[in-house]
Design a protein around this motif. Sequence first.
Motif, PDB file in Angstrom:
ATOM      1  N   ASN A 189      -9.628  -8.371   3.773  1.00 58.98           N
ATOM      2  CA  ASN A 189      -8.418  -7.546   3.748  1.00 58.98           C
ATOM      3  C   ASN A 189      -7.350  -8.166   4.649  1.00 58.98           C
ATOM      4  O   ASN A 189      -6.958  -7.597   5.667  1.00 58.98           O
ATOM      5  CB  ASN A 189      -8.729  -6.113   4.189  1.00 58.98           C
ATOM      6  CG  ASN A 189      -7.540  -5.192   4.022  1.00 58.98           C
ATOM      7  OD1 ASN A 189      -6.656  -5.439   3.204  1.00 58.98           O
ATOM      8  ND2 ASN A 189      -7.507  -4.111   4.797  1.00 58.98           N
ATOM      9  N   ALA A 220      -1.001  -7.961   3.829  1.00 57.86           N
ATOM     10  CA  ALA A 220      -0.370  -8.110   2.522  1.00 57.86           C
ATOM     11  C   ALA A 220       0.730  -9.163   2.548  1.00 57.86           C
ATOM     12  O   ALA A 220       0.942  -9.882   1.564  1.00 57.86           O
ATOM     13  CB  ALA A 220       0.194  -6.766   2.065  1.00 57.86           C
ATOM     14  N   ASP A 262      -7.654  -0.690   0.266  1.00 62.52           N
ATOM     15  CA  ASP A 262      -7.214  -2.079   0.444  1.00 62.52           C
ATOM     16  C   ASP A 262      -8.415  -3.009   0.508  1.00 62.52           C
ATOM     17  O   ASP A 262      -9.492  -2.635   0.971  1.00 62.52           O
ATOM     18  CB  ASP A 262      -6.392  -2.215   1.724  1.00 62.52           C
ATOM     19  CG  ASP A 262      -5.121  -1.389   1.690  1.00 62.52           C
ATOM     20  OD1 ASP A 262      -4.598  -1.168   0.572  1.00 62.52           O
ATOM     21  OD2 ASP A 262      -4.651  -0.960   2.768  1.00 62.52           O
TER      22      ASP A 262
END
Length: 247
Positions: free
Chosen positions: A167, A170, A86
């Motif tokens: 990161n 999401a 990720d």
Amino acid sequence: MDRIIYTAAGGAARVLEQQAVISNNMANVSTTGFREQLAIYRSVPVVGHPGMPTRVSTVTSTPGSNLQQGTMVETGHALDAAITGDGWFSVQTPQGEAYTRSGEFAVNTQGLLVTQQGFPVMSADGAPVEVPERGAVTFSGDGQISALGAGDNPNDIQLIGQLKLVNPPAADMVRGDDGLFRVAGGQAAQADPQVRMIAGFVEKSNVNPAEAMVGMIANARRFEMQMKVIQDASANAERANSILSTN
């Protein structure tokens, strides 16, 4: 009869909208770092009919993207990089900071490290990465950038910065019309020291060509079915009119 035509026409329109999304995915099968866009149907209430509260229509929505990692391909190019696991590269755009998985970098005429679209790649301190003229660049696993100037002693390699690797969750990532991702709300993501990358590789698109082709064929069949319903409804209406008409 008009309700049948309205419903079928609405269904055909939704199929065309989903087909456009799938076609865009198919067109980007070879695009480095591309993330497959998802499209689904969802029901919405029909507004303006108080006597029929149970009537619903459908719309095509794109709830997000498939963020699964694509295939890693070794290129051997010093300016190519790919994130393992990720994470995202940070780039500067006219609309602010954005994020991409595409690591096909280059050096522009101003000596800045840029993406293939020409956006400057950002360093951990929030500034564009400047590369020495004709300098040989190398990346480390944590994004540190080293450069060796033309004609310099190999022992004189210098650290010129570190890529900003992020990161964010999401669920907070929103795809823009330019294909780049941004954090919902417009704020910039913080650098994440846990993100790792590998030099000399690029990550290909995560679109599955076979699945995309099957989806396009299935949508074509759905569209034909909706058109057949409209044709049959029109034919039935003509027969009914002929029966009720007086000579």
